[in-house]
Design a protein around this motif. Structure first.
Motif, PDB file in Angstrom:
ATOM      1  N   MET A   1      23.616  -2.060  -1.676  1.00 53.48           N
ATOM      2  CA  MET A   1      21.908  -2.276  -0.331  1.00 53.48           C
ATOM      3  C   MET A   1      23.606  -1.626   0.525  1.00 53.48           C
ATOM      4  O   MET A   1      25.049  -1.211   0.658  1.00 53.48           O
ATOM      5  N   PRO A   2      23.338  -0.841   1.247  1.00 53.66           N
ATOM      6  CA  PRO A   2      23.855  -0.422   2.733  1.00 53.66           C
ATOM      7  C   PRO A   2      24.751  -1.647   3.714  1.00 53.66           C
ATOM      8  O   PRO A   2      24.809  -2.743   3.426  1.00 53.66           O
ATOM      9  N   VAL A   3      26.163  -0.948   4.173  1.00 50.16           N
ATOM     10  CA  VAL A   3      27.181  -1.704   4.290  1.00 50.16           C
ATOM     11  C   VAL A   3      26.091  -2.323   6.126  1.00 50.16           C
ATOM     12  O   VAL A   3      25.870  -1.405   6.413  1.00 50.16           O
ATOM     13  N   GLY A   4      26.687  -3.588   6.210  1.00 56.46           N
ATOM     14  CA  GLY A   4      26.329  -4.312   6.645  1.00 56.46           C
ATOM     15  C   GLY A   4      24.990  -5.035   7.100  1.00 56.46           C
ATOM     16  O   GLY A   4      24.669  -5.788   7.539  1.00 56.46           O
ATOM     17  N   THR A   5      24.391  -5.410   5.765  1.00 55.12           N
ATOM     18  CA  THR A   5      23.641  -6.458   4.721  1.00 55.12           C
ATOM     19  C   THR A   5      24.012  -7.839   5.148  1.00 55.12           C
ATOM     20  O   THR A   5      24.958  -7.797   4.550  1.00 55.12           O
TER      21      THR A   5
ATOM     22  N   LEU B   1      28.367  -8.297   4.210  1.00 52.98           N
ATOM     23  CA  LEU B   1      28.178  -6.363   3.256  1.00 52.98           C
ATOM     24  C   LEU B   1      29.186  -5.942   4.404  1.00 52.98           C
ATOM     25  O   LEU B   1      28.260  -4.773   5.138  1.00 52.98           O
ATOM     26  N   LEU B   2      30.725  -5.932   4.559  1.00 51.83           N
ATOM     27  CA  LEU B   2      31.392  -5.492   5.802  1.00 51.83           C
ATOM     28  C   LEU B   2      31.992  -4.402   5.735  1.00 51.83           C
ATOM     29  O   LEU B   2      32.215  -3.997   6.433  1.00 51.83           O
TER      30      LEU B   2
ATOM     31  N   ASP C   1      27.406  -0.435  -0.280  1.00 51.76           N
ATOM     32  CA  ASP C   1      27.461   1.303  -0.202  1.00 51.76           C
ATOM     33  C   ASP C   1      27.131   2.250   1.122  1.00 51.76           C
ATOM     34  O   ASP C   1      26.553   1.832   1.588  1.00 51.76           O
ATOM     35  N   ARG C   2      28.128   3.057   1.012  1.00 54.87           N
ATOM     36  CA  ARG C   2      28.750   3.681   2.510  1.00 54.87           C
ATOM     37  C   ARG C   2      27.279   4.610   2.765  1.00 54.87           C
ATOM     38  O   ARG C   2      26.924   5.530   3.148  1.00 54.87           O
TER      39      ARG C   2
END
Length: 359
Positions: free
Chosen positions: A90-94, A108-109, A50-51
């Motif tokens: 979750m945040p992008v980059g997790t 998660l990119l 989720d951005r």
């Protein structure tokens, strides 16, 4: 909102429902045959990027997430309902790691990316499933299969093109506030930045890049001094590092060259691959140096550090040197993107002779 970039959670998928043994019994219809339905499948647990999120604080307190179990089958050819799924945003980059097997499940990119974390169990078979020409009245059924259960470690690494690093009060927050729309806390004491800040730098129409500002490092960070190395992970996905050095420290006993070397030593202790990323020197607070001494002081710094890469001398307060720095960063990133160069190669973007830019 509190910034949290690590969390440990447990996820449990639902169990499948058991099958049913049942026979059709109606008036005037003898030997109606089997009509026991299958059980429903258990719910699964998914993660979605989720951005709109930038922290894992939701998972610091909610540690266990369970999907619904499937319903058992019933007579009259009725199959059980499937259990409800659980979707964790979750945040992008997790980065999601299975603690029991010590392996990365997913990164998660991409915004909206959906990943299966724990699969729900399949439903059991009812006796309707076993009916055949030779087995007219089966009494077999199977229980539902169990769902998966895992312990996961969540680790957030922010997605940025450029990372800022340096000693406390080197001017990182002032720089990101001057070139982007980010508004970090700025004060005249060390460690005003306690968590990473992201800022979008607009170079021109459809030309922009993201800068990450992390808390300052000090010598001995690998042993836990200051805030330690805990935020350096947020620079591992960057394509360029800007190493900020205060060229005019208030304490005359402080040596900018020694501070620059200390930062490099801490980077190598933390991750040699991070230390090998393309890195430029940015000398800050140029406005505190008399004009007739600026060129000499910059050259003296480069000579003593034996630096062969690009050097920029700026003042974020007066905006001197900011425009050449921003355009040089954009040109560097554009070349990397166009040529698909391995950004971990330390030789990329490093000229033969030192290059000094002074607004």
């Amino acid at each position: 909102m509190k910034f949290v970039d690590e969390a440990t959670i447990e996820v449990a998928a639902g169990h499948g429902g058991a099958g049913c043994v049942s026979f059709r019994r109606e008036k005037f219809i003898p030997f109606g045959g089997p009509n026991g339905g299958d059980g429903g499948r258990g719910g699964s647990v998914y993660a979605v990027a989720d951005r709109n999120l930038n922290t894992l604080i939701d998972y610091r307190y909610a540690r266990r997430h369970e999907a619904g179990n499937g319903e058992p089958g019933r007579g009259s050819d009725q199959f059980g309902a499937a259990g409800h799924d659980v979707v964790l945003r979750m945040p992008v980059g997790t980065i999601i790691t299975d603690l029991d097997r010590n392996e990365v499940i997913a990164e998660l990119l991409v915004p909206g990316e959906k990943v299966l974390l724990a699969k729900g169990g399949d439903g059991g078979f009812g006796n309707l499933h076993f009916k055949s020409s030779t087995n007219r009245a089966p009494r077999q059924k199977t229980p539902g299969w169990p769902g998966e259960s895992k312990r996961l470690r969540l680790e957030l690494r922010v997605l940025a093109d450029v990372g800022l690093l340096g000693m406390p009060n080197a001017g990182k927050s002032t720089l990101i506030a001057a070139i982007s729309n980010a508004r970090p806390k700025i004060a005249d004491y060390p460690f005003t930045t306690l968590y990473p800040n992201l800022g979008v730098v607009r170079v021109g129409p459809e030309q922009s890049f993201v800068v990450a500002d992390i808390p300052g490092l000090i010598e001995g960070a690998s042993e836990g001094a200051g805030l330690g190395h805990q935020f350096l992970r947020h620079l591992q996905r960057t394509r360029l590092l800007l190493h900020l050095v205060d060229i005019a420290p208030f304490d005359e006993a402080v040596d900018p060259v020694a501070q620059a070397r200390a930062i490099v030593a801490e980077l190598k202790k933390y991750d040699p691959a991070l230390a090998a990323k393309p890195r430029w020197i940015v000398l800050t607070k140029l406005d505190l140096v008399p004009e007739d001494e600026r060129e000499r002081r910059v050259k003296e710094f480069v000579r003593r550090l034996r630096w062969k890469g690009p050097v920029f001398a700026i003042s974020a307060l007066t905006r001197q040197g900011l425009e050449p720095l921003v355009h040089a960063v954009w040109a560097h990133l554009a070349v990397q993107q166009r040529d698909d160069v391995d950004t971990s190669d330390p030789r990329f973007g490093t000229p033969v002779a030192p290059e000094v830019h002074r607004g």
